[in-house]
Design an enzyme around this catalytic site. Sequence first.
Site, short mmCIF file in Angstrom:
data_model
loop_
_atom_site.label_atom_id
_atom_site.label_comp_id
_atom_site.label_asym_id
_atom_site.label_seq_id
_atom_site.Cartn_x
_atom_site.Cartn_y
_atom_site.Cartn_z
N ASP A 22 9.77 -3.10 -10.81
CA ASP A 22 10.20 -2.91 -9.42
C ASP A 22 11.16 -1.72 -9.38
O ASP A 22 12.26 -1.79 -9.94
CB ASP A 22 10.89 -4.20 -8.96
CG ASP A 22 11.49 -4.07 -7.57
OD1 ASP A 22 11.35 -2.99 -6.94
OD2 ASP A 22 12.12 -5.05 -7.11
N TYR A 51 11.21 2.70 7.76
CA TYR A 51 10.41 3.61 6.91
C TYR A 51 10.83 5.07 7.14
O TYR A 51 10.99 5.83 6.18
CB TYR A 51 8.94 3.39 7.25
CG TYR A 51 7.96 4.14 6.39
CD1 TYR A 51 7.66 3.73 5.10
CD2 TYR A 51 7.30 5.26 6.89
CE1 TYR A 51 6.74 4.41 4.33
CE2 TYR A 51 6.37 5.94 6.13
CZ TYR A 51 6.09 5.52 4.85
OH TYR A 51 5.17 6.20 4.08
N ALA A 66 13.69 6.15 8.19
CA ALA A 66 15.03 6.35 7.59
C ALA A 66 14.92 6.53 6.09
O ALA A 66 15.55 7.41 5.50
CB ALA A 66 15.92 5.14 7.92
P1 NAP Z 1 -0.35 1.73 -1.26
O1 NAP Z 1 -1.81 1.98 -1.26
O2 NAP Z 1 0.21 0.62 -0.47
O3 NAP Z 1 0.14 1.61 -2.79
C1 NAP Z 1 1.51 1.40 -3.04
C2 NAP Z 1 1.77 1.51 -4.52
O4 NAP Z 1 3.19 1.36 -4.75
C3 NAP Z 1 1.09 0.43 -5.32
O5 NAP Z 1 0.75 0.99 -6.58
C4 NAP Z 1 2.18 -0.62 -5.47
O6 NAP Z 1 2.02 -1.47 -6.63
C5 NAP Z 1 3.40 0.27 -5.64
N1 NAP Z 1 4.67 -0.37 -5.30
C6 NAP Z 1 5.03 -0.95 -4.12
N2 NAP Z 1 6.27 -1.43 -4.21
C7 NAP Z 1 6.72 -1.15 -5.46
C8 NAP Z 1 7.91 -1.42 -6.16
N3 NAP Z 1 8.95 -2.05 -5.58
N4 NAP Z 1 8.01 -1.02 -7.46
C9 NAP Z 1 6.98 -0.37 -8.05
N5 NAP Z 1 5.83 -0.08 -7.44
C10 NAP Z 1 5.69 -0.48 -6.16
O7 NAP Z 1 0.43 3.05 -0.73
P2 NAP Z 1 -0.08 4.56 -0.56
O8 NAP Z 1 -0.66 4.69 0.79
O9 NAP Z 1 -0.85 4.98 -1.74
O10 NAP Z 1 1.32 5.33 -0.53
C11 NAP Z 1 1.89 5.94 -1.66
C12 NAP Z 1 3.14 6.71 -1.24
O11 NAP Z 1 2.79 7.68 -0.25
C13 NAP Z 1 4.21 5.83 -0.61
O12 NAP Z 1 5.50 6.30 -0.97
C14 NAP Z 1 3.99 6.02 0.87
O13 NAP Z 1 5.14 5.75 1.62
C15 NAP Z 1 3.59 7.48 0.90
N6 NAP Z 1 2.83 7.84 2.09
C16 NAP Z 1 1.61 7.27 2.37
C17 NAP Z 1 0.93 7.65 3.51
C18 NAP Z 1 -0.41 7.08 3.88
O14 NAP Z 1 -0.92 7.42 4.96
N7 NAP Z 1 -1.03 6.24 3.07
C19 NAP Z 1 1.48 8.60 4.37
C20 NAP Z 1 2.72 9.16 4.05
C21 NAP Z 1 3.37 8.78 2.91
P3 NAP Z 1 1.04 -2.79 -6.58
O15 NAP Z 1 -0.37 -2.25 -6.63
O16 NAP Z 1 1.41 -3.54 -7.80
O17 NAP Z 1 1.35 -3.48 -5.30
#
Ligand code: NAP
Length: 246
Positions: free
Chosen positions: A62, A154, A156
């Site tokens: 985490d 988010y 923030a």
């Molecule tokens: P996602 O599909 O929800 O995947 C999230 C990942 O983070 C998963 O590998 C999850 O692990 C891991 N995770 C969550 N909480 C954690 C913690 N406390 N400690 C360690 N690992 C943790 O998200 P995503 O869309 O790929 O987003 C990745 C990043 O890009 C994030 O920072 C998000 O805010 C940013 N982002 C995404 C978007 C979008 O449109 N998707 C847009 C802007 C920014 P588990 O698989 O074990 O749950």
Amino acid sequence: MLKGKLALVTGGSRGIGRAICEKLASLGADIAFSYAGNEAAARETEAACRALGVRVLARQADVGSAEAVAGLFEAVLAEFGRVDILVNNAGITRDSLAMRMKEADFDAVIETNLKGTFLTMKAAARPMMKQRAGRIVNLTSVVALRGNAGQANYCASKGGVISMTKAMARELAGRGITVNAVAPGFIETDMTAVLPEEAKSSMAASIPLGRMGRPEDVAEAVAFLAGDGAAYITGQVLAVDGGMAM
Ligand code: NAP
């Protein structure tokens, strides 16, 4: 090429994090990645990177816990003896209008997205300073630049990531370490799959390039900032958003 380098990616089990692991592995970097709890997804990322011929370490940790982050870095340094690239990708959402937002949901998002990014940068600073080289790439978001109703927590956290990126870029520049941020727009992952159809279609309509992004689009930008070609770029925010934030 990133051969001989070790890249640590937080949240590498799914979505953008997995695409980043695979991209950096395809460039030859050994990969360490953390995940929150999805063991099955982590194994898939692990296998995909191994198939590219690099060494891989996957660890549940985490990012919001100082103890877990310390354990993660201990394991990575024991296995590889170095950290060349840190990608702070782990992130969560807990959306609701501010009037209804629970304090626990505000805290959880800040703890994972903002404090988690701080804890890993703090832990990476020592080995990178010793190496007198390093690349840190932090995932922020287009909503940190534009704001978004229902995401006060988010926005923030991701706005904080941008400011912290600049502070750390200044702290670490003297040791040849760059710190940059990538701001994805609306990317097809589990995080956006859960949004109501109405929110998805209104967001998609505001993308000048006319489509949602793919995790691979983001991974390309991260790989650029993590590579030798970006040696003279630090403290920047690179939007990968189809033009949403311009
Ligand atoms: P996602 O599909 O929800 O995947 C999230 C990942 O983070 C998963 O590998 C999850 O692990 C891991 N995770 C969550 N909480 C954690 C913690 N406390 N400690 C360690 N690992 C943790 O998200 P995503 O869309 O790929 O987003 C990745 C990043 O890009 C994030 O920072 C998000 O805010 C940013 N982002 C995404 C978007 C979008 O449109 N998707 C847009 C802007 C920014 P588990 O698989 O074990 O749950």
